[in-house]
Design a protein around this motif. Structure first.
Motif, PDB file in Angstrom:
ATOM      1  N   PHE A  10       0.967  -0.958   0.116  1.00 15.59           N
ATOM      2  CA  PHE A  10       0.166  -0.184  -0.081  1.00 15.59           C
ATOM      3  C   PHE A  10       1.182   0.993   0.109  1.00 15.59           C
ATOM      4  N   ASP A  11       1.400   1.104  -1.142  1.00 15.73           N
ATOM      5  CA  ASP A  11       2.623   2.299  -1.361  1.00 15.73           C
ATOM      6  C   ASP A  11       2.376   3.341  -2.089  1.00 15.73           C
ATOM      7  N   PRO A  12       1.701   4.044  -2.323  1.00 11.65           N
ATOM      8  CA  PRO A  12       0.884   4.570  -1.482  1.00 11.65           C
ATOM      9  C   PRO A  12      -0.389   4.042  -2.166  1.00 11.65           C
ATOM     10  N   LEU A  13      -1.288   3.793  -1.236  1.00 10.71           N
ATOM     11  CA  LEU A  13      -2.383   3.283  -1.167  1.00 10.71           C
ATOM     12  C   LEU A  13      -3.860   3.469  -2.653  1.00 10.71           C
ATOM     13  N   THR A  14      -4.187   2.976  -3.215  1.00 11.79           N
ATOM     14  CA  THR A  14      -4.758   3.552  -4.607  1.00 11.79           C
ATOM     15  C   THR A  14      -5.965   3.382  -3.899  1.00 11.79           C
ATOM     16  N   LEU A  15      -7.017   4.135  -5.385  1.00 14.87           N
ATOM     17  CA  LEU A  15      -8.606   3.463  -5.472  1.00 14.87           C
ATOM     18  C   LEU A  15      -8.689   2.311  -5.819  1.00 14.87           C
ATOM     19  N   ARG A 130       3.558   1.283  -7.842  1.00 16.44           N
ATOM     20  CA  ARG A 130       4.729   1.598  -8.607  1.00 16.44           C
ATOM     21  C   ARG A 130       4.449   2.967  -9.607  1.00 16.44           C
ATOM     22  N   LEU A 131       3.520   2.701 -11.403  1.00 16.51           N
ATOM     23  CA  LEU A 131       2.925   3.128 -12.183  1.00 16.51           C
ATOM     24  C   LEU A 131       3.023   5.114 -11.025  1.00 16.51           C
ATOM     25  N   VAL A 132       1.895   5.430  -9.571  1.00 16.85           N
ATOM     26  CA  VAL A 132       1.747   6.296  -9.254  1.00 16.85           C
ATOM     27  C   VAL A 132       2.766   6.892  -8.886  1.00 16.85           C
ATOM     28  N   ARG A 137       6.824  11.312  -9.226  1.00 15.99           N
ATOM     29  CA  ARG A 137       7.715  11.870  -8.865  1.00 15.99           C
ATOM     30  C   ARG A 137       8.598  12.222 -10.420  1.00 15.99           C
ATOM     31  N   TYR A 138       7.583  12.998 -11.163  1.00 20.16           N
ATOM     32  CA  TYR A 138       7.951  13.473 -12.022  1.00 20.16           C
ATOM     33  C   TYR A 138       6.543  14.684 -12.610  1.00 20.16           C
ATOM     34  N   GLY A 139       6.325  14.612 -11.398  1.00 20.49           N
ATOM     35  CA  GLY A 139       5.455  15.787 -11.568  1.00 20.49           C
ATOM     36  C   GLY A 139       3.933  16.285 -12.361  1.00 20.49           C
ATOM     37  N   GLY A 140       3.596  14.538 -12.691  1.00 14.95           N
ATOM     38  CA  GLY A 140       2.376  14.320 -13.269  1.00 14.95           C
ATOM     39  C   GLY A 140       1.262  14.008 -11.711  1.00 14.95           C
ATOM     40  N   PHE A 145      -6.095   8.656  -9.490  1.00 17.12           N
ATOM     41  CA  PHE A 145      -5.279   6.938  -9.242  1.00 17.12           C
ATOM     42  C   PHE A 145      -5.426   7.001  -7.507  1.00 17.12           C
ATOM     43  N   VAL A 146      -6.038   8.009  -7.024  1.00 19.23           N
ATOM     44  CA  VAL A 146      -5.341   7.889  -5.363  1.00 19.23           C
ATOM     45  C   VAL A 146      -6.210   8.576  -4.400  1.00 19.23           C
ATOM     46  N   PRO A 147      -6.935   8.626  -3.756  1.00 24.13           N
ATOM     47  CA  PRO A 147      -7.828   9.629  -2.599  1.00 24.13           C
ATOM     48  C   PRO A 147      -7.325  10.582  -2.504  1.00 24.13           C
ATOM     49  N   PRO A 148      -7.880  11.430  -2.603  1.00 24.04           N
ATOM     50  CA  PRO A 148      -7.531  13.185  -2.694  1.00 24.04           C
ATOM     51  C   PRO A 148      -6.838  13.501  -1.503  1.00 24.04           C
TER      52      PRO A 148
END
Length: 166
Positions: A10-15, A130-132, A137-140, A145-148
């Motif tokens: 859960f790194d980080p927790l996603t939807l 991993r993709l999140v 990291r690249y400012g996207g 994909f994740v809770p606010p």
């Protein structure tokens, strides 16, 4: 009482994780979300941060859901928690191949604990922690994909690391 375990980093927790937790909680009387370390992954957040993140997001779900840290074999953890079910989320065929092998190994360790696979909601299937992290990291933008609050956690974490690196 039927107890289920849903393990992950859960790194980080996603939807996607939250979708599996919501649905998994409906098939067991008590769900334990097991937050673990994984030596093959480089976590963005410390275990205690991930546990706090999961607990915060689960507050809105309700039900009998606990969050527990573990750093052991999954089957040892499941036995300690009194679980009879391990819940695993699947996104794609590649997930299935890995999870199928793990389920077989786990069955060899304890055949009284069943593994149940839940397919992620179609709209959430491409999401991977991993993709999140890579997008962030690249400012996207990661808010799809994740809770606010998790998006804020990631931005804060990356901002602190960028400041420390200067």
């Amino acid at each position: 009482m039927r107890i289920g375990v849903y393990p992950g980093t859960f790194d980080p927790l996603t939807l996607g994780h939250l979708d599996i937790i919501r649905r998994g909680a409906q098939i067991v009387d008590r769900l334990i979300v097991g937050v673990t370390t994984n030596p093959s992954k480089s976590p963005m957040f410390a275990v205690h941060e991930r546990i706090a993140m999961v607990r915060r997001e689960l507050a809105a779900i309700g039900g009998d859901i606990g969050v527990v840290e573990f750093d052991s074999l999954l089957m040892d953890f499941a036995e300690r928690e009194g679980a009879s079910i391990i819940i695993r989320g699947l996104r794609a065929v590649a997930d299935f191949e890995y999870e199928y092998q793990m389920a077989g190994m786990n069955q060899q360790l304890n055949d009284s604990i069943e593994t149940v696979f839940l397919m992620a909601d179609v709209s959430l299937q491409p999401i991977a922690s991993r993709l999140v992290k890579e997008i962030a990291r690249y400012g996207g933008k990661i808010d799809k994909f994740v809770p606010p609050a998790v998006a804020v956690d990631v931005a804060r974490h990356l901002g602190a690391h960028l400041t420390a690196a200067k």
